[in-house]
Design a protein around this motif. Sequence first.
Motif, PDB file in Angstrom:
ATOM      1  N   ASP A 276      16.336   0.800  33.411  1.00  0.00           N
ATOM      2  CA  ASP A 276      16.040   1.950  34.261  1.00  0.00           C
ATOM      3  C   ASP A 276      14.536   2.206  34.260  1.00  0.00           C
ATOM      4  OD1 ASP A 276      18.801   2.256  34.624  1.00  0.00           O
ATOM      5  OD2 ASP A 276      18.972   3.482  32.829  1.00  0.00           O
ATOM      6  N   TYR A 277      13.899   1.932  35.395  1.00  0.00           N
ATOM      7  CA  TYR A 277      12.443   1.993  35.515  1.00  0.00           C
ATOM      8  C   TYR A 277      12.055   2.926  36.662  1.00  0.00           C
ATOM      9  CZ  TYR A 277      12.282  -2.282  32.681  1.00  0.00           C
ATOM     10  OH  TYR A 277      12.408  -3.210  31.672  1.00  0.00           O
ATOM     11  N   ALA A 278      11.054   3.760  36.412  1.00  0.00           N
ATOM     12  CA  ALA A 278      10.481   4.568  37.482  1.00  0.00           C
ATOM     13  C   ALA A 278       8.980   4.334  37.530  1.00  0.00           C
ATOM     14  CB  ALA A 278      10.773   6.045  37.262  1.00  0.00           C
ATOM     15  N   LEU A 279       8.480   4.045  38.713  1.00  0.00           N
ATOM     16  CA  LEU A 279       7.053   3.831  38.944  1.00  0.00           C
ATOM     17  C   LEU A 279       6.585   4.850  39.968  1.00  0.00           C
ATOM     18  CD1 LEU A 279       4.475   1.980  38.654  1.00  0.00           C
ATOM     19  CD2 LEU A 279       5.325   0.795  40.692  1.00  0.00           C
ATOM     20  N   ALA A 280       5.568   5.610  39.614  1.00  0.00           N
ATOM     21  CA  ALA A 280       5.012   6.596  40.533  1.00  0.00           C
ATOM     22  C   ALA A 280       3.555   6.251  40.834  1.00  0.00           C
ATOM     23  CB  ALA A 280       5.102   7.996  39.937  1.00  0.00           C
ATOM     24  N   PHE A 281       3.163   6.338  42.108  1.00  0.00           N
ATOM     25  CA  PHE A 281       1.765   6.074  42.458  1.00  0.00           C
ATOM     26  C   PHE A 281       1.277   7.111  43.457  1.00  0.00           C
ATOM     27  CE2 PHE A 281       4.114   3.462  45.561  1.00  0.00           C
ATOM     28  CZ  PHE A 281       3.476   3.763  46.758  1.00  0.00           C
ATOM     29  N   SER A 282      -0.043   7.297  43.485  1.00  0.00           N
ATOM     30  CA  SER A 282      -0.670   8.251  44.392  1.00  0.00           C
ATOM     31  C   SER A 282      -1.550   7.518  45.390  1.00  0.00           C
ATOM     32  CB  SER A 282      -1.516   9.259  43.610  1.00  0.00           C
ATOM     33  OG  SER A 282      -2.312  10.034  44.485  1.00  0.00           O
ATOM     34  N   THR A 283      -1.470   7.948  46.645  1.00  0.00           N
ATOM     35  CA  THR A 283      -2.301   7.370  47.692  1.00  0.00           C
ATOM     36  C   THR A 283      -3.541   8.217  47.971  1.00  0.00           C
ATOM     37  OG1 THR A 283      -1.105   8.562  49.424  1.00  0.00           O
ATOM     38  CG2 THR A 283      -0.273   6.369  48.813  1.00  0.00           C
TER      39      THR A 283
END
Length: 350
Positions: A276-283
């Motif tokens: 179970d993986y969550a990746l968050a990124f900002s633009t």
Amino acid sequence: MQEPRRCRELGIVVGAMPTGPLNAVTDVPGVRVGHTTLVEGDGIRSGVTAIVPDQLTDRRSLPAGLFVGNGHGKMVGATQVAELGEIETPVVLTATLSTFRAADALLTYMLAQPGRETVESLNPVVAETNDGYLSDIRARPVRAEHVLAALSAASGGVPAEGAVGAGTGTAALGFKAGIGTSSRRAATSRGTVTVGVLVQANFSGVLQVAGVPIRPEQVGVPTLARPGRPEHPGNSCVIVVATDGRLDARQLGRVARRAIFAMARVGSDFAGGSGDYALAFSTADTQTPTAPESDLEPVFAAVLEAVEEALLNSLFMARTTVGVAGRVKYAVPHDRMLDLLRAHRVELRA
């Protein structure tokens, strides 16, 4: 055969926060999604999904945070994301044993981009879930051209959901699942922040809709489960969160945690065999000041709601699928599920 319908088309509204105009990860400006769906013969039910931030055209990296709920997975690039707090490439999702071919193809794609003629190091980000129940996973059907096609076809608009792309052969919570997406708009001290989510759902547990358990046998869906052993144990969930809020890597790591927490809302049992993986990124433009910590509260709420709805969309938009060795995963029967919700006095909105 029932037609796929999103949560809100079924009258199921998750939370109280407003969605973006598309209610999709593509509500975050510059974020595009592409799929390659592989359905071949009786045994191949697999594919590729690419999440492409246009901001990487002019920038070498975007701030990112990663949270691993359970690490039984093969996420290429994870250690560098954790170490440096950034992504350098689009995010590609596929099947477990196709992860490494996909990573090589993603490198091919990135090295061919203008301005990268002298690049000697890149960190491709590729995540996976195991679609081996419905697909001949050992065949490793994903090839470079499939990855390049998904990247090249990435577009705005509402992404296809359900049994498409990397979700073609996946299942969750006892039913056929796949790709799902949703978004929320969060009011912060600096204005409105958009949070968009895309999920690849393939995990075990008992489906919960508005707090009501929906077991396959309750809605007339056959199961081959043996006593004490689920039919489809573990096998992972990947959650990608995009935002136009100006968050740094540490803050994005906190956002990613909430994405994993949201899996509990739909009934995940967080099995030990699940990755179970969550990746968050900002633009957002990194030249602007980082958001104050107080602005994270509405963003956290947005992530929890958007992930819950995206996971439900991944189920409700899926079609019953027959795969390798005649194995079947049934879609959630909408009408029977709605009858069960009404019996529990759940308010459905027209």
